[in-house]
Design a protein around this motif. Structure first.
Motif, mmCIF file in Angstrom:
data_model
loop_
_atom_site.group_PDB
_atom_site.id
_atom_site.type_symbol
_atom_site.label_atom_id
_atom_site.label_comp_id
_atom_site.label_asym_id
_atom_site.label_seq_id
_atom_site.Cartn_x
_atom_site.Cartn_y
_atom_site.Cartn_z
ATOM 1 N N GLY A 328 -28.692 27.393 33.172
ATOM 2 C CA GLY A 328 -27.219 27.650 33.283
ATOM 3 C C GLY A 328 -26.597 27.614 32.019
ATOM 4 O O GLY A 328 -27.414 28.030 31.008
ATOM 5 N N ASP A 329 -25.483 27.284 31.944
ATOM 6 C CA ASP A 329 -24.961 27.258 30.548
ATOM 7 C C ASP A 329 -24.626 25.662 29.798
ATOM 8 O O ASP A 329 -23.822 25.601 29.056
ATOM 9 C CB ASP A 329 -23.660 27.959 30.491
ATOM 10 N N PHE A 330 -25.667 24.911 30.266
ATOM 11 C CA PHE A 330 -25.653 23.584 29.882
ATOM 12 C C PHE A 330 -25.880 23.470 28.255
ATOM 13 O O PHE A 330 -25.249 22.620 27.760
ATOM 14 C CB PHE A 330 -26.483 22.723 30.475
ATOM 15 N N GLU A 331 -26.726 24.315 27.775
ATOM 16 C CA GLU A 331 -26.999 24.216 26.382
ATOM 17 C C GLU A 331 -26.022 24.542 25.704
ATOM 18 O O GLU A 331 -25.663 24.032 24.552
ATOM 19 C CB GLU A 331 -28.326 25.159 26.185
ATOM 20 N N ASP A 332 -25.099 25.662 25.873
ATOM 21 C CA ASP A 332 -23.844 26.188 25.382
ATOM 22 C C ASP A 332 -22.757 25.245 25.272
ATOM 23 O O ASP A 332 -22.113 25.202 24.520
ATOM 24 C CB ASP A 332 -23.551 27.486 25.804
ATOM 25 N N ARG A 333 -22.612 24.499 26.473
ATOM 26 C CA ARG A 333 -21.416 23.629 26.770
ATOM 27 C C ARG A 333 -21.779 22.326 26.179
ATOM 28 O O ARG A 333 -20.846 21.274 26.161
ATOM 29 C CB ARG A 333 -20.904 23.664 28.197
ATOM 30 N N PHE A 334 -23.000 21.984 25.750
ATOM 31 C CA PHE A 334 -23.250 20.573 25.376
ATOM 32 C C PHE A 334 -22.487 19.903 24.251
ATOM 33 O O PHE A 334 -22.432 20.548 23.048
ATOM 34 C CB PHE A 334 -24.814 20.438 25.286
ATOM 35 N N ARG A 335 -22.018 18.743 24.401
ATOM 36 C CA ARG A 335 -21.410 18.071 23.209
ATOM 37 C C ARG A 335 -22.100 16.999 22.831
ATOM 38 O O ARG A 335 -22.653 16.810 21.668
ATOM 39 C CB ARG A 335 -20.033 17.495 23.696
ATOM 40 N N PHE A 336 -22.587 15.883 23.813
ATOM 41 C CA PHE A 336 -23.284 14.873 23.611
ATOM 42 C C PHE A 336 -23.620 14.312 25.090
ATOM 43 O O PHE A 336 -23.333 14.836 26.051
ATOM 44 C CB PHE A 336 -22.689 13.796 22.824
ATOM 45 N N ALA A 337 -24.485 13.224 24.887
ATOM 46 C CA ALA A 337 -25.045 12.705 26.019
ATOM 47 C C ALA A 337 -24.884 11.168 26.098
ATOM 48 O O ALA A 337 -25.095 10.461 24.927
ATOM 49 C CB ALA A 337 -26.531 13.244 26.411
ATOM 50 N N ARG A 338 -25.037 10.349 27.148
ATOM 51 C CA ARG A 338 -24.946 9.027 27.418
ATOM 52 C C ARG A 338 -26.219 8.760 28.141
ATOM 53 O O ARG A 338 -26.517 9.277 29.020
ATOM 54 C CB ARG A 338 -23.766 8.340 27.898
ATOM 55 N N ILE A 339 -26.814 7.729 27.278
ATOM 56 C CA ILE A 339 -28.060 7.233 28.143
ATOM 57 C C ILE A 339 -28.234 5.858 28.417
ATOM 58 O O ILE A 339 -27.568 4.837 27.572
ATOM 59 C CB ILE A 339 -29.375 7.363 26.948
ATOM 60 N N ARG A 340 -28.841 5.643 29.471
ATOM 61 C CA ARG A 340 -28.953 4.074 29.607
ATOM 62 C C ARG A 340 -30.477 4.128 30.367
ATOM 63 O O ARG A 340 -31.078 5.113 31.180
ATOM 64 C CB ARG A 340 -28.226 3.408 30.639
ATOM 65 N N GLY A 341 -31.480 3.117 30.033
ATOM 66 C CA GLY A 341 -32.745 3.009 30.586
ATOM 67 C C GLY A 341 -33.674 2.662 29.476
ATOM 68 O O GLY A 341 -33.158 2.422 28.247
ATOM 69 N N PRO A 342 -34.970 2.911 29.659
ATOM 70 C CA PRO A 342 -35.862 2.518 28.700
ATOM 71 C C PRO A 342 -35.576 3.061 27.319
ATOM 72 O O PRO A 342 -35.962 2.480 26.285
ATOM 73 C CB PRO A 342 -37.294 3.268 29.310
ATOM 74 N N SER A 343 -35.299 4.369 26.969
ATOM 75 C CA SER A 343 -35.055 4.709 25.829
ATOM 76 C C SER A 343 -33.783 4.697 24.873
ATOM 77 O O SER A 343 -33.466 4.959 23.722
ATOM 78 C CB SER A 343 -35.083 6.362 25.779
ATOM 79 N N ALA A 344 -32.825 3.862 25.685
ATOM 80 C CA ALA A 344 -31.612 3.477 25.090
ATOM 81 C C ALA A 344 -31.591 2.278 24.722
ATOM 82 O O ALA A 344 -32.196 1.210 24.841
ATOM 83 C CB ALA A 344 -30.448 3.405 26.392
ATOM 84 N N LYS A 345 -30.799 2.379 23.206
ATOM 85 C CA LYS A 345 -30.474 0.970 22.447
ATOM 86 C C LYS A 345 -29.618 -0.011 23.327
ATOM 87 O O LYS A 345 -29.779 -1.033 23.206
ATOM 88 C CB LYS A 345 -30.306 1.210 20.960
ATOM 89 N N HIS A 346 -29.030 0.542 23.866
ATOM 90 C CA HIS A 346 -27.815 -0.254 24.899
ATOM 91 C C HIS A 346 -27.428 0.882 25.962
ATOM 92 O O HIS A 346 -27.329 2.040 25.660
ATOM 93 C CB HIS A 346 -26.713 -0.649 23.894
ATOM 94 N N ASP A 347 -26.898 0.112 26.845
ATOM 95 C CA ASP A 347 -26.503 1.024 28.097
ATOM 96 C C ASP A 347 -25.250 1.905 27.691
ATOM 97 O O ASP A 347 -24.271 1.580 26.768
ATOM 98 C CB ASP A 347 -26.021 0.122 29.165
ATOM 99 N N GLY A 348 -25.574 3.100 27.921
ATOM 100 C CA GLY A 348 -24.266 4.207 27.375
ATOM 101 C C GLY A 348 -24.373 4.468 26.078
ATOM 102 O O GLY A 348 -23.418 5.107 25.547
ATOM 103 N N GLN A 349 -25.613 4.519 25.502
ATOM 104 C CA GLN A 349 -25.701 4.927 23.918
ATOM 105 C C GLN A 349 -25.365 6.274 23.981
ATOM 106 O O GLN A 349 -26.005 7.352 24.788
ATOM 107 C CB GLN A 349 -26.995 4.595 23.514
ATOM 108 N N GLN A 350 -24.542 6.798 23.120
ATOM 109 C CA GLN A 350 -24.374 8.401 22.765
ATOM 110 C C GLN A 350 -25.388 8.843 21.978
ATOM 111 O O GLN A 350 -25.827 8.260 20.941
ATOM 112 C CB GLN A 350 -22.931 8.296 22.078
ATOM 113 N N VAL A 351 -25.982 9.857 22.396
ATOM 114 C CA VAL A 351 -27.128 10.647 21.850
ATOM 115 C C VAL A 351 -26.731 12.173 21.560
ATOM 116 O O VAL A 351 -26.193 12.710 22.580
ATOM 117 C CB VAL A 351 -28.297 10.223 22.345
ATOM 118 N N GLY A 352 -27.790 12.858 21.039
ATOM 119 C CA GLY A 352 -27.478 14.157 20.537
ATOM 120 C C GLY A 352 -28.867 14.938 21.261
ATOM 121 O O GLY A 352 -29.533 14.079 21.918
ATOM 122 N N GLU A 353 -28.964 16.086 20.926
ATOM 123 C CA GLU A 353 -29.937 16.829 21.633
ATOM 124 C C GLU A 353 -31.423 16.728 21.323
ATOM 125 O O GLU A 353 -32.431 16.536 21.753
ATOM 126 C CB GLU A 353 -29.852 18.409 21.485
#
Length: 369
Positions: A328-353
């Motif tokens: 779809g158009d997810f790549e074009d519309r992407f601003r940032f993401a929030r991660i929680r889980g094993p790869s996150a330094k803390h819950d809700g960490q803001q990350v890029g592509e």
């Protein structure tokens, strides 16, 4: 002399030539000629058909069951998936490729029950070329052996090797850059068992006159040729032993010894009974481990986390890879993401592509409107 006769003559000369430093370059030339003539013969024989079975790939990965006739592949795929593959106690029950889908840890894995391989499959016997074309496209091979015929493994690997399928190998670290002049220059990051003259002779047989070649690992002649050719397939594999319901416990030691002779750790082989549906959970886990997949749970706006249908991507995948799979158009519309889980330094960490995901991460995308 036809191509088949030429191939036979070269194979005979290689077999009759003792390998040592003085014959190394000569053998290298012969093996290079052999690879090219086999390629030419295959292209000629494939021009009139034999394109292989048309199996559309579905799901998160495809797994081919590889084995000789009557080893129990159809019984296994029927037990593990929604396929309906005919079974019988005689050879060549399966005459077409039968795909089925199995759920493993939330991932949709396509299992391919292909017709049993026989010796000479790579040369077209028993519809072998069509079978092997499907095998070449799989993400993982499951060698399915009868508990009474472990030696089938040797013949199967030979057939796959002859069809340019390299099992449990990585592509050779060979880079070649063509030049206009100055001949062939060889560089290597490690000491090579072959001398530079042998390497140059092999390259010349493949049409290189002026080129820089760099070798990033120790190579023998066969691996060097693989590195030059661009039509090899490198596929991981696992081994499963079927019909264990037919043996006494004491026979297991003999089976283990046969496996060790082939450098297969009995602890890494999966013993099953497809008929009695025993050992299938263990086989699913081995398939999952070897495919190297991870699950990412999507936190969807207004609906929360979808724990039922994870996004399945390869180990090492980034947010960018996840966006690509979502389509779809997810790549074009992407601003940032929030991660929680094993790869996150803390819950809700803001990350890029470029953020690397890990198994069972929870991913929330923040998109432009």
């Amino acid at each position: 002399m036809g191509l088949e006769e030429e191939i036979e003559a070269i194979e005979e000369e290689i077999a009759n030539t003792p390998y040592n430093k003085s014959t190394e370059a000569h053998i290298g030339r012969l093996k290079s000629k052999l690879a090219q003539k086999k390629e030419k013969l295959e292209n000629q024989s494939g021009s009139g058909g034999g394109q292989g079975y048309a199996v559309e790939k579905h799901g998160d990965a495809s797994v081919a069951l590889v084995g000789f006739p009557s080893v129990g592949k159809s019984t296994l795929i029927n037990a593990m998936t929604n396929a309906d593959s005919e079974t019988g106690e005689y050879e060549f029950t399966t005459l077409t490729v039968n795909p089925g889908m199995v759920d493993i840890n939330g991932a949709h894995i396509q299992l391919l029950d292909v017709p049993g391989l026989i010796e000479g499959a790579a040369d077209g016997r028993g519809g072998g070329k069509e079978v092997l074309s499907v095998v070449r496209s799989a993400d993982l091979l499951v060698f399915m052996l009868s508990v009474f015929e472990i030696e089938q493994y040797d013949r199967l690997r030979t057939e796959l090797y002859n069809n340019k399928i390299r099992i449990d190998q990585t592509p050779p670290r060979v880079t070649i850059r063509k030049k206009i002049k100055d001949g062939i220059k060889v560089t290597s990051t490690v000491d090579q068992p072959m001398d530079d003259d042998t390497i140059k002779q092999v390259l010349r047989e493949h049409g290189y006159v002026n080129a820089d070649i760099n070798l990033g690992e120790e190579l023998d002649i066969d691996r060097l040729i693989d590195g030059i050719m661009d039509n090899r397939v490198y596929t991981p594999s696992i081994v499963t032993i079927n019909k264990t319901d037919l043996i006494e416990p004491s026979y297991k030691e003999q089976v283990d010894e046969e496996l060790r002779k082939r450098d297969i750790d009995p602890e890494e082989a999966t013993f099953i009974s497809a008929v009695e549906e025993k050992g299938l959970d263990a086989l699913k886990e081995r398939i999952w481990e070897q495919l190297g997949l991870i699950r990412v749970y999507m936190d969807k706006p207004g609906r929360g986390v979808d724990w039922e249908e994870p996004l399945v991507v390869p180990e090492g995948a980034t947010i960018e890879d996840a966006l690509s799979k979502l389509g779809g158009d997810f790549e074009d519309r992407f601003r940032f993401a929030r991660i929680r889980g094993p790869s996150a330094k803390h819950d809700g960490q803001q990350v890029g592509e470029d953020h690397v995901l890990e198994d069972e991460d929870v991913l929330k995308l923040v998109l432009r409107k």
